[in-house]
Motif scaffolding. Structure first.
Motif, PDB file in Angstrom:
ATOM      1  N   LYS A 182      -6.273  -4.219 -20.801  1.00  0.00           N
ATOM      2  CA  LYS A 182      -5.585  -3.930 -19.521  1.00  0.00           C
ATOM      3  C   LYS A 182      -4.068  -3.975 -19.676  1.00  0.00           C
ATOM      4  O   LYS A 182      -3.344  -3.238 -19.026  1.00  0.00           O
ATOM      5  CB  LYS A 182      -6.024  -4.951 -18.455  1.00  0.00           C
ATOM      6  CG  LYS A 182      -7.438  -4.734 -17.992  1.00  0.00           C
ATOM      7  CD  LYS A 182      -7.808  -5.748 -16.922  1.00  0.00           C
ATOM      8  CE  LYS A 182      -9.242  -5.504 -16.466  1.00  0.00           C
ATOM      9  NZ  LYS A 182      -9.781  -6.597 -15.661  1.00  0.00           N
ATOM     10  N   SER A 183      -3.614  -4.870 -20.558  1.00  0.00           N
ATOM     11  CA  SER A 183      -2.154  -5.027 -20.724  1.00  0.00           C
ATOM     12  C   SER A 183      -1.507  -3.777 -21.320  1.00  0.00           C
ATOM     13  O   SER A 183      -0.298  -3.633 -21.288  1.00  0.00           O
ATOM     14  CB  SER A 183      -1.873  -6.218 -21.636  1.00  0.00           C
ATOM     15  OG  SER A 183      -2.489  -5.969 -22.894  1.00  0.00           O
ATOM     16  N   ARG A 184      -2.322  -2.885 -21.873  1.00  0.00           N
ATOM     17  CA  ARG A 184      -1.752  -1.680 -22.502  1.00  0.00           C
ATOM     18  C   ARG A 184      -1.857  -0.468 -21.590  1.00  0.00           C
ATOM     19  O   ARG A 184      -1.596   0.655 -22.016  1.00  0.00           O
ATOM     20  CB  ARG A 184      -2.460  -1.415 -23.838  1.00  0.00           C
ATOM     21  CG  ARG A 184      -2.306  -2.593 -24.813  1.00  0.00           C
ATOM     22  CD  ARG A 184      -3.004  -2.317 -26.111  1.00  0.00           C
ATOM     23  NE  ARG A 184      -2.246  -1.432 -26.951  1.00  0.00           N
ATOM     24  CZ  ARG A 184      -1.462  -1.809 -27.953  1.00  0.00           C
ATOM     25  NH1 ARG A 184      -1.311  -3.078 -28.231  1.00  0.00           N
ATOM     26  NH2 ARG A 184      -0.820  -0.923 -28.676  1.00  0.00           N
ATOM     27  N   ILE A 185      -2.269  -0.688 -20.345  1.00  0.00           N
ATOM     28  CA  ILE A 185      -2.391   0.442 -19.406  1.00  0.00           C
ATOM     29  C   ILE A 185      -1.399   0.236 -18.262  1.00  0.00           C
ATOM     30  O   ILE A 185      -1.543  -0.688 -17.459  1.00  0.00           O
ATOM     31  CB  ILE A 185      -3.816   0.542 -18.812  1.00  0.00           C
ATOM     32  CG1 ILE A 185      -4.875   0.535 -19.921  1.00  0.00           C
ATOM     33  CG2 ILE A 185      -3.940   1.788 -17.928  1.00  0.00           C
ATOM     34  CD1 ILE A 185      -6.314   0.490 -19.412  1.00  0.00           C
ATOM     35  N   ALA A 186      -0.378   1.094 -18.176  1.00  0.00           N
ATOM     36  CA  ALA A 186       0.521   1.066 -17.005  1.00  0.00           C
ATOM     37  C   ALA A 186      -0.071   2.073 -16.022  1.00  0.00           C
ATOM     38  O   ALA A 186      -0.406   3.193 -16.398  1.00  0.00           O
ATOM     39  CB  ALA A 186       1.922   1.491 -17.408  1.00  0.00           C
ATOM     40  N   PHE A 187      -0.239   1.655 -14.790  1.00  0.00           N
ATOM     41  CA  PHE A 187      -0.855   2.583 -13.834  1.00  0.00           C
ATOM     42  C   PHE A 187      -0.266   2.342 -12.451  1.00  0.00           C
ATOM     43  O   PHE A 187       0.117   1.232 -12.113  1.00  0.00           O
ATOM     44  CB  PHE A 187      -2.377   2.387 -13.793  1.00  0.00           C
ATOM     45  CG  PHE A 187      -2.799   1.084 -13.185  1.00  0.00           C
ATOM     46  CD1 PHE A 187      -2.664  -0.103 -13.891  1.00  0.00           C
ATOM     47  CD2 PHE A 187      -3.291   1.028 -11.884  1.00  0.00           C
ATOM     48  CE1 PHE A 187      -3.020  -1.315 -13.319  1.00  0.00           C
ATOM     49  CE2 PHE A 187      -3.648  -0.182 -11.304  1.00  0.00           C
ATOM     50  CZ  PHE A 187      -3.511  -1.356 -12.031  1.00  0.00           C
ATOM     51  N   THR A 188      -0.205   3.415 -11.686  1.00  0.00           N
ATOM     52  CA  THR A 188       0.177   3.238 -10.290  1.00  0.00           C
ATOM     53  C   THR A 188      -0.324   4.413  -9.460  1.00  0.00           C
ATOM     54  O   THR A 188      -0.219   5.561  -9.865  1.00  0.00           O
ATOM     55  CB  THR A 188       1.705   3.042 -10.134  1.00  0.00           C
ATOM     56  OG1 THR A 188       1.968   2.694  -8.777  1.00  0.00           O
ATOM     57  CG2 THR A 188       2.508   4.255 -10.480  1.00  0.00           C
ATOM     58  N   GLY A 189      -0.911   4.069  -8.310  1.00  0.00           N
ATOM     59  CA  GLY A 189      -1.343   5.093  -7.350  1.00  0.00           C
ATOM     60  C   GLY A 189      -0.087   5.546  -6.619  1.00  0.00           C
ATOM     61  O   GLY A 189       0.500   4.788  -5.859  1.00  0.00           O
ATOM     62  N   TYR A 190       0.360   6.757  -6.893  1.00  0.00           N
ATOM     63  CA  TYR A 190       1.594   7.269  -6.288  1.00  0.00           C
ATOM     64  C   TYR A 190       1.390   7.596  -4.808  1.00  0.00           C
ATOM     65  O   TYR A 190       2.290   7.491  -4.000  1.00  0.00           O
ATOM     66  CB  TYR A 190       1.987   8.565  -6.985  1.00  0.00           C
ATOM     67  CG  TYR A 190       2.869   8.443  -8.204  1.00  0.00           C
ATOM     68  CD1 TYR A 190       3.198   7.231  -8.776  1.00  0.00           C
ATOM     69  CD2 TYR A 190       3.381   9.601  -8.759  1.00  0.00           C
ATOM     70  CE1 TYR A 190       4.012   7.179  -9.895  1.00  0.00           C
ATOM     71  CE2 TYR A 190       4.206   9.548  -9.876  1.00  0.00           C
ATOM     72  CZ  TYR A 190       4.514   8.336 -10.439  1.00  0.00           C
ATOM     73  OH  TYR A 190       5.329   8.299 -11.527  1.00  0.00           O
ATOM     74  N   TRP A 191       0.211   8.098  -4.502  1.00  0.00           N
ATOM     75  CA  TRP A 191      -0.071   8.537  -3.126  1.00  0.00           C
ATOM     76  C   TRP A 191      -1.567   8.543  -2.935  1.00  0.00           C
ATOM     77  O   TRP A 191      -2.325   8.448  -3.906  1.00  0.00           O
ATOM     78  CB  TRP A 191       0.533   9.927  -2.870  1.00  0.00           C
ATOM     79  CG  TRP A 191      -0.058  11.029  -3.704  1.00  0.00           C
ATOM     80  CD1 TRP A 191       0.249  11.323  -4.998  1.00  0.00           C
ATOM     81  CD2 TRP A 191      -1.053  11.963  -3.299  1.00  0.00           C
ATOM     82  NE1 TRP A 191      -0.500  12.381  -5.439  1.00  0.00           N
ATOM     83  CE2 TRP A 191      -1.308  12.801  -4.417  1.00  0.00           C
ATOM     84  CE3 TRP A 191      -1.762  12.192  -2.116  1.00  0.00           C
ATOM     85  CZ2 TRP A 191      -2.244  13.846  -4.369  1.00  0.00           C
ATOM     86  CZ3 TRP A 191      -2.681  13.225  -2.075  1.00  0.00           C
ATOM     87  CH2 TRP A 191      -2.915  14.037  -3.186  1.00  0.00           C
ATOM     88  N   LYS A 192      -1.990   8.627  -1.642  1.00  0.00           N
ATOM     89  CA  LYS A 192      -3.415   8.569  -1.350  1.00  0.00           C
ATOM     90  C   LYS A 192      -3.758   9.710  -0.408  1.00  0.00           C
ATOM     91  O   LYS A 192      -3.063   9.898   0.613  1.00  0.00           O
ATOM     92  CB  LYS A 192      -3.719   7.219  -0.698  1.00  0.00           C
ATOM     93  CG  LYS A 192      -5.178   6.931  -0.578  1.00  0.00           C
ATOM     94  CD  LYS A 192      -5.387   5.498  -0.131  1.00  0.00           C
ATOM     95  CE  LYS A 192      -6.892   5.265  -0.001  1.00  0.00           C
ATOM     96  NZ  LYS A 192      -7.194   3.963   0.515  1.00  0.00           N
ATOM     97  N   VAL A 193      -4.823  10.440  -0.701  1.00  0.00           N
ATOM     98  CA  VAL A 193      -5.227  11.557   0.155  1.00  0.00           C
ATOM     99  C   VAL A 193      -5.379  11.062   1.595  1.00  0.00           C
ATOM    100  O   VAL A 193      -6.020  10.045   1.849  1.00  0.00           O
ATOM    101  CB  VAL A 193      -6.569  12.174  -0.333  1.00  0.00           C
ATOM    102  CG1 VAL A 193      -7.143  13.124   0.723  1.00  0.00           C
ATOM    103  CG2 VAL A 193      -6.367  12.905  -1.650  1.00  0.00           C
ATOM    104  N   GLY A 194      -4.723  11.770   2.523  1.00  0.00           N
ATOM    105  CA  GLY A 194      -4.889  11.476   3.946  1.00  0.00           C
ATOM    106  C   GLY A 194      -4.068  10.307   4.454  1.00  0.00           C
ATOM    107  O   GLY A 194      -4.167   9.956   5.625  1.00  0.00           O
ATOM    108  N   ARG A 195      -3.251   9.669   3.592  1.00  0.00           N
ATOM    109  CA  ARG A 195      -2.458   8.527   4.072  1.00  0.00           C
ATOM    110  C   ARG A 195      -0.979   8.735   3.816  1.00  0.00           C
ATOM    111  O   ARG A 195      -0.586   9.098   2.706  1.00  0.00           O
ATOM    112  CB  ARG A 195      -2.921   7.243   3.403  1.00  0.00           C
ATOM    113  CG  ARG A 195      -2.610   6.035   4.291  1.00  0.00           C
ATOM    114  CD  ARG A 195      -3.115   4.763   3.727  1.00  0.00           C
ATOM    115  NE  ARG A 195      -2.300   4.329   2.586  1.00  0.00           N
ATOM    116  CZ  ARG A 195      -2.616   3.317   1.807  1.00  0.00           C
ATOM    117  NH1 ARG A 195      -3.716   2.651   1.990  1.00  0.00           N
ATOM    118  NH2 ARG A 195      -1.818   2.967   0.808  1.00  0.00           N
ATOM    119  N   ALA A 196      -0.158   8.493   4.818  1.00  0.00           N
ATOM    120  CA  ALA A 196       1.283   8.702   4.681  1.00  0.00           C
ATOM    121  C   ALA A 196       1.956   7.482   4.059  1.00  0.00           C
ATOM    122  O   ALA A 196       1.524   6.369   4.267  1.00  0.00           O
ATOM    123  CB  ALA A 196       1.901   8.947   6.057  1.00  0.00           C
ATOM    124  N   GLY A 197       3.014   7.747   3.321  1.00  0.00           N
ATOM    125  CA  GLY A 197       3.915   6.665   2.887  1.00  0.00           C
ATOM    126  C   GLY A 197       3.467   5.899   1.685  1.00  0.00           C
ATOM    127  O   GLY A 197       2.605   6.062   0.990  1.00  0.00           O
TER     128      GLY A 197
END
Ligand SMILES: Cc1cc2nc3c(=O)[nH]c(=O)nc-3n(C[C@H](O)[C@H](O)[C@H](O)COP(=O)(O)OP(=O)(O)OC[C@H]3O[C@@H](n4cnc5c(N)ncnc54)[C@H](O)[C@@H]3O)c2cc1C
Length: 266
Positions: free
Chosen positions: A251-266
């Motif tokens: 896990k320490s070698r995976i950088a991840f981020t949900g930039y946006w979500k379908v149907g949700r603002a901001g």
């Protein structure tokens, strides 16, 4: 440096729109200019920032914007009078030219919903914005045998930046999903990194699924030495990460981020 380190660093910069260009059918490049941009640190890779935009009535008062976006800064923003708070979204440096005081930012033109995407499409020269430096999410790991980067069009600027900054000896695979084949851009990648563009064929297809399928189809030969970076639509990022963890990538070698979500603002 990781995504969470953004809370510790900061620095408030103001700028104004110099010009806009439709670089591909679904990407608008806004070039900002200003003296402040001459002192914005050049961090390379996927350098990102909080971008504060003009309010709906066109007003650009940035008094409610903190210097730093930690807990105290966010509280300062939240407790400012609601009519004075400029809306903000997160964006990536596409290109920074500190000598000229210029910054290019690529905005996905994803339709009429929301604030930042629609704003970029109609931005006018002279409109003022503010931004808070948030550092980088990708931190190169010295012993990475292979680098896997994957995301949809919202992560194109980040993946292009990482490819440009990676040591030229890097081996890897970059999976970039785009709305149409015409949305491909030229990127500077190390010659040992395959850049795989995946264009959706159906305009109603959910973004990120093609990238997710490509990550699922990939099994790392040496998971323990893989470095991965996953960004874009939240569900696809989460499922891609799950696949890599199941395949044995620490896990320490995976950088991840949900930039946006379908149907949700901001
Ligand atoms: C660290 C970081 C860096 C980022 N860098 C960039 C970047 O350089 N360029 C970029 O374009 N985006 C980038 N993003 C993603 C961007 O912040 C979001 O897409 C943001 O939600 C866009 O704001 P908006 O006001 O246009 O839409 P919102 O008000 O957030 O959403 C309105 C509607 O549009 C939908 N929507 C939002 N974004 C997209 C999209 N990309 N495609 C399809 N539908 C969407 C939402 O689901 C919602 O239904 C980044 C995000 C993070 C966390």
């Amino acid at each position: 440096m990781a995504f969470t380190d953004g809370r510790k660093i900061g620095g408030l910069y103001t700028a104004e729109v110099l010009r806009t260009d439709r670089v591909t059918p679904h990407m608008v490049r806004v070039t900002f200019t200003g003296e402040d941009l001459k002192r914005l640190p050049v961090r390379g890779y996927d350098q990102w920032f909080r971008l504060f935009l003009p309010r709906r009535n066109g007003q650009t008062d940035f008094a409610a914007v903190p210097e730093r976006f930690g807990m105290a800064g966010y509280l300062k923003y939240l407790t400012a009078k609601s009519g004075t708070r400029p809306p903000f979204r997160n964006y990536t440096v596409r290109e920074l030219r500190p000598d000229l005081g210029e910054l290019d930012v690529d905005f996905v033109a994803h339709g009429d919903q929301g604030i930042a995407g629609p704003w970029a499409r109609r931005a006018q020269a002279g409109e003022r914005v503010a931004l808070i430096d948030q550092g980088r999410g990708f931190d190169p790991i010295d012993d990475a045998g292979f680098v896997l980067l994957a995301g949809d069009e919202s992560a194109l600027p980040a993946i292009a930046g990482i490819l440009r900054s990676l040591p030229r000896s890097t081996a890897g695979l970059a999976i970039i999903e785009i709305p149409t084949a015409d949305d491909m851009q030229s990127v500077e990648a190390p010659c040992g990194v395959e850049v795989r563009w995946l264009a959706r064929t159906d305009p109603h297809e959910r973004p990120g699924i093609l990238a997710l399928e490509a990550v699922h189809a990939y099994s790392p030969a040496q998971p323990a030495s893989l470095q991965a970076y996953l960004a874009g639509e939240q569900r696809c990022v989460a499922e891609s990460r799950r696949h890599l963890v199941t395949a044995g990538v620490p896990k320490s070698r995976i950088a991840f981020t949900g930039y946006w979500k379908v149907g949700r603002a901001g």
